[in-house]
Design a protein around this motif. Structure first.
Motif, PDB file in Angstrom:
ATOM      1  N   ASP A   1       0.984  -0.926   0.085  1.00 10.70           N
ATOM      2  CA  ASP A   1       0.114   0.165   0.024  1.00 10.70           C
ATOM      3  C   ASP A   1       0.885   1.386   0.009  1.00 10.70           C
ATOM      4  O   ASP A   1       1.915   1.275   0.775  1.00 10.70           O
ATOM      5  CB  ASP A   1      -1.044   0.204   1.157  1.00 10.70           C
ATOM      6  CG  ASP A   1      -1.848  -0.982   1.129  1.00 10.70           C
ATOM      7  OD1 ASP A   1      -2.519  -1.399   0.221  1.00 10.70           O
ATOM      8  OD2 ASP A   1      -2.433  -1.726   2.307  1.00 10.70           O
ATOM      9  N   VAL A   2       0.543   2.175  -0.939  1.00 11.38           N
ATOM     10  CA  VAL A   2       1.351   3.351  -0.996  1.00 11.38           C
ATOM     11  C   VAL A   2       0.408   4.339  -1.275  1.00 11.38           C
ATOM     12  O   VAL A   2      -0.753   4.308  -1.781  1.00 11.38           O
ATOM     13  CB  VAL A   2       2.345   3.442  -2.070  1.00 11.38           C
ATOM     14  CG1 VAL A   2       3.442   2.351  -1.982  1.00 11.38           C
ATOM     15  CG2 VAL A   2       1.780   3.494  -3.371  1.00 11.38           C
ATOM     16  N   VAL A   3       0.711   5.601  -0.838  1.00  9.63           N
ATOM     17  CA  VAL A   3       0.058   7.080  -0.832  1.00  9.63           C
ATOM     18  C   VAL A   3       0.038   7.296  -2.662  1.00  9.63           C
ATOM     19  O   VAL A   3       1.345   7.360  -3.140  1.00  9.63           O
ATOM     20  CB  VAL A   3       0.553   8.375  -0.229  1.00  9.63           C
ATOM     21  CG1 VAL A   3      -0.413   9.446  -0.402  1.00  9.63           C
ATOM     22  CG2 VAL A   3       0.404   7.807   1.230  1.00  9.63           C
TER      23      VAL A   3
ATOM     24  N   ASP B   1       2.205  10.276  -3.940  1.00 10.07           N
ATOM     25  CA  ASP B   1       3.532  10.536  -3.073  1.00 10.07           C
ATOM     26  C   ASP B   1       4.722  10.141  -3.935  1.00 10.07           C
ATOM     27  O   ASP B   1       4.681   8.997  -4.516  1.00 10.07           O
ATOM     28  CB  ASP B   1       3.389   9.793  -1.765  1.00 10.07           C
ATOM     29  CG  ASP B   1       4.510  10.305  -0.938  1.00 10.07           C
ATOM     30  OD1 ASP B   1       4.451  11.203  -0.245  1.00 10.07           O
ATOM     31  OD2 ASP B   1       5.647   9.522  -0.936  1.00 10.07           O
TER      32      ASP B   1
ATOM     33  N   ASN C   1       6.666   6.609  -2.283  1.00 13.20           N
ATOM     34  CA  ASN C   1       6.072   5.397  -1.721  1.00 13.20           C
ATOM     35  C   ASN C   1       5.820   5.465  -0.397  1.00 13.20           C
ATOM     36  O   ASN C   1       5.953   4.197   0.350  1.00 13.20           O
ATOM     37  CB  ASN C   1       7.108   4.287  -2.345  1.00 13.20           C
ATOM     38  CG  ASN C   1       7.229   4.142  -3.724  1.00 13.20           C
ATOM     39  OD1 ASN C   1       6.445   4.498  -4.630  1.00 13.20           O
ATOM     40  ND2 ASN C   1       8.524   3.956  -4.238  1.00 13.20           N
TER      41      ASN C   1
ATOM     42  N   HIS D   1       4.115   5.197   3.127  1.00 16.63           N
ATOM     43  CA  HIS D   1       3.216   4.242   3.866  1.00 16.63           C
ATOM     44  C   HIS D   1       1.930   4.923   4.142  1.00 16.63           C
ATOM     45  O   HIS D   1       1.867   6.174   4.781  1.00 16.63           O
ATOM     46  CB  HIS D   1       3.691   3.471   5.077  1.00 16.63           C
ATOM     47  CG  HIS D   1       2.671   2.328   5.387  1.00 16.63           C
ATOM     48  ND1 HIS D   1       1.492   2.482   6.014  1.00 16.63           N
ATOM     49  CD2 HIS D   1       3.087   0.946   5.202  1.00 16.63           C
ATOM     50  CE1 HIS D   1       1.119   1.161   6.121  1.00 16.63           C
ATOM     51  NE2 HIS D   1       1.831   0.132   5.668  1.00 16.63           N
ATOM     52  N   PRO D   2       0.808   4.662   3.810  1.00 14.33           N
ATOM     53  CA  PRO D   2      -0.555   5.412   4.239  1.00 14.33           C
ATOM     54  C   PRO D   2      -0.986   5.457   5.724  1.00 14.33           C
ATOM     55  O   PRO D   2      -1.395   6.449   6.085  1.00 14.33           O
ATOM     56  CB  PRO D   2      -1.593   4.943   3.295  1.00 14.33           C
ATOM     57  CG  PRO D   2      -1.387   3.385   3.219  1.00 14.33           C
ATOM     58  CD  PRO D   2       0.274   3.409   3.133  1.00 14.33           C
ATOM     59  N   THR D   3      -0.338   4.685   6.476  1.00 13.57           N
ATOM     60  CA  THR D   3      -0.857   4.746   7.850  1.00 13.57           C
ATOM     61  C   THR D   3       0.160   4.575   8.797  1.00 13.57           C
ATOM     62  O   THR D   3       0.271   4.853  10.117  1.00 13.57           O
ATOM     63  CB  THR D   3      -1.745   3.279   8.107  1.00 13.57           C
ATOM     64  OG1 THR D   3      -1.100   2.054   7.696  1.00 13.57           O
ATOM     65  CG2 THR D   3      -2.928   3.453   7.454  1.00 13.57           C
TER      66      THR D   3
ATOM     67  N   VAL E   1      -4.925   5.568  -1.552  1.00 11.24           N
ATOM     68  CA  VAL E   1      -3.950   4.862  -1.471  1.00 11.24           C
ATOM     69  C   VAL E   1      -4.235   3.911  -2.538  1.00 11.24           C
ATOM     70  O   VAL E   1      -5.298   3.599  -3.140  1.00 11.24           O
ATOM     71  CB  VAL E   1      -4.262   4.049  -0.139  1.00 11.24           C
ATOM     72  CG1 VAL E   1      -3.511   2.782   0.169  1.00 11.24           C
ATOM     73  CG2 VAL E   1      -4.157   4.890   0.863  1.00 11.24           C
TER      74      VAL E   1
ATOM     75  N   LYS F   1      -2.073   0.126  -4.657  1.00 11.96           N
ATOM     76  CA  LYS F   1      -1.392  -0.958  -4.575  1.00 11.96           C
ATOM     77  C   LYS F   1      -0.372  -0.951  -5.563  1.00 11.96           C
ATOM     78  O   LYS F   1      -0.727  -0.526  -6.718  1.00 11.96           O
ATOM     79  CB  LYS F   1      -2.002  -2.157  -4.434  1.00 11.96           C
ATOM     80  CG  LYS F   1      -2.819  -2.509  -2.945  1.00 11.96           C
ATOM     81  CD  LYS F   1      -3.238  -3.937  -2.881  1.00 11.96           C
ATOM     82  CE  LYS F   1      -3.984  -4.326  -1.774  1.00 11.96           C
ATOM     83  NZ  LYS F   1      -2.996  -4.160  -0.515  1.00 11.96           N
TER      84      LYS F   1
END
Length: 371
Positions: free
Chosen positions: A72-74, A77, A80, A82-84, A105, A107
């Motif tokens: 999972d990436v934003v 961004d 790369n 991480h969104p959380t 978000v 993949k």
């Protein structure tokens, strides 16, 4: 690099570029083990792979990157992020989330970035547009290869021919997890957590001992001499080249099983324990080998935990340590730049003596798998 299980465990082999499957690579167990352990725990510090030409170094690394599941990436961004996970976010993304912005978000496959030998520091680290920063008052940053490699694999072929200064930059970023670019009083930083993999041919020269020590593990590979095994390697490669998609489908069950093992191992890693007595013995091995600093102790502990997690266990055994100790220590014994790296026999002798084990008649291959 945190792995998550794909929504559909059966990867769509027809929708992606054909890459030779990791599980179909014959031999080179030492290299494959070192790479997988670094994926499980990137804090091990990367792998230096030294071996003859044409022994499958680049093929194996690309195969590992292709094996790994999507992350999972934003979406918008460049790093790369991480969104959380705050530890894997840039400062700008944290500010956006703090303000309550909705971040899309997506993949994305784990990236494997090739670093060319002729790359400049600006190409590797990124550049700041000073003119735009001064005229418009904004930090205009052009990301480099370290930004693209974040949460992925950074591969440097012929790393022993790379400028020492660039090697220092790569190792510093890999160790800290951040890349900082400073120009004319303007400073920008972004996350740069990647598995650093260097490869080279020992005939073309070795890295300085100070730089070698910064790599977590050192794998040696040699040309296969057994004619039967050589024939098998040629046959497997020919079968892949003649029908890539059919070959991938044939290997898919094994690929999925290894992928799941890596994901499970990352999730289990925090629960793995290593007894105090074993930690003392690891340090005793390092002391008797006259290993400078404490990197050898740290890396051996991390690697032993990673191999236990890969095999689904929460307690490290002596056998786990035995399978990783040579990989973690052999390159830390060289004091003189003109010396060659020990093949591992010296490490094994000291290990067996400290742990009270009989010395093997011949070197044991480092093989990891489910039990």
């Amino acid at each position: 690099m945190t792995l998550t299980a794909p929504a559909n465990p059966a990867l769509n082999v027809t929708a992606r570029r054909a890459v030779y499957p990791f599980t179909a690579i014959v031999g080179q167990e030492e290299m494959k083990l070192a790479l997988m352990l670094n994926v499980i725990d990137p804090k091990i510090g990367g792998v230096m792979i030294m071996g003859d030409r044409g022994t499958g170094k680049s093929t194996t690394i690309r195969a590992l990157a292709d094996l790994l599941p999507e992350i999972d990436v934003v979406a918008d961004d460049p790093f790369n992020c991480h969104p959380t996970d705050p530890d894997l976010m840039s400062d700008e993304l944290r500010q956006r989330i703090t303000k309550g912005e909705n971040v899309p978000v997506v993949k994305r496959k784990v990236q494997m970035i090739d670093l060319p030998l002729g790359a400049t520091e600006d190409r590797v680290c990124g550049t700041i547009d000073i003119e735009k920063a001064l005229s418009e008052g904004v930090k205009a940053f052009e990301p480099g290869l370290l930004a693209k490699a974040n949460r992925g694999i950074l591969y440097v072929d012929e790393v022993n021919l790379l400028d020492d200064h660039l090697v220092d930059v790569l190792l510093d970023s890999a160790a800290s997890g951040w890349n900082t670019v400073e120009r004319e009083g303007i400073s920008i930083r972004h996350p740069a957590r990647f598995v650093l993999v260097g490869s080279g041919n020992p005939e073309e020269g070795e890295l300085r001992p100070q730089l070698l020590d910064r790599f977590g593990m050192h794998a040696e590979i040699r040309t296969v001499k057994d004619p039967t095994l050589r024939v098998k390697i040629v046959e497997e490669r020919s079968a892949f080249d003649s029908d890539p998609q059919g070959y991938l489908e044939k290997c898919q069950v094994e690929q999925d099983a290894v992928q799941k093992s890596l994901i499970d191992a990352q999730n289990l890693l925090k629960s793995v324990q290593i007894d105090y007595d074993l930690r003392v013995q690891i340090s005793q091995v390092c002391a008797e080998l006259d290993v400078d600093g404490l990197r050898g102790d740290l890396v051996t502990n991390r690697a032993a935990k990673a191999i236990a997690a890969f095999e689904g266990r929460t307690n490290v055994t002596v056998d786990d340590i035995r399978r990783v100790v040579t990989l973690c220590l052999r390159h830390r014994l060289r004091k003189d730049p003109l010396e060659s790296i020990d093949s591992g026999s010296k490490v094994e002798k000291v290990f067996c003596r400290v742990f009270g084990l009989p010395e093997p008649e011949q070197k044991m291959p480092a093989v990891a798998g489910k039990r």
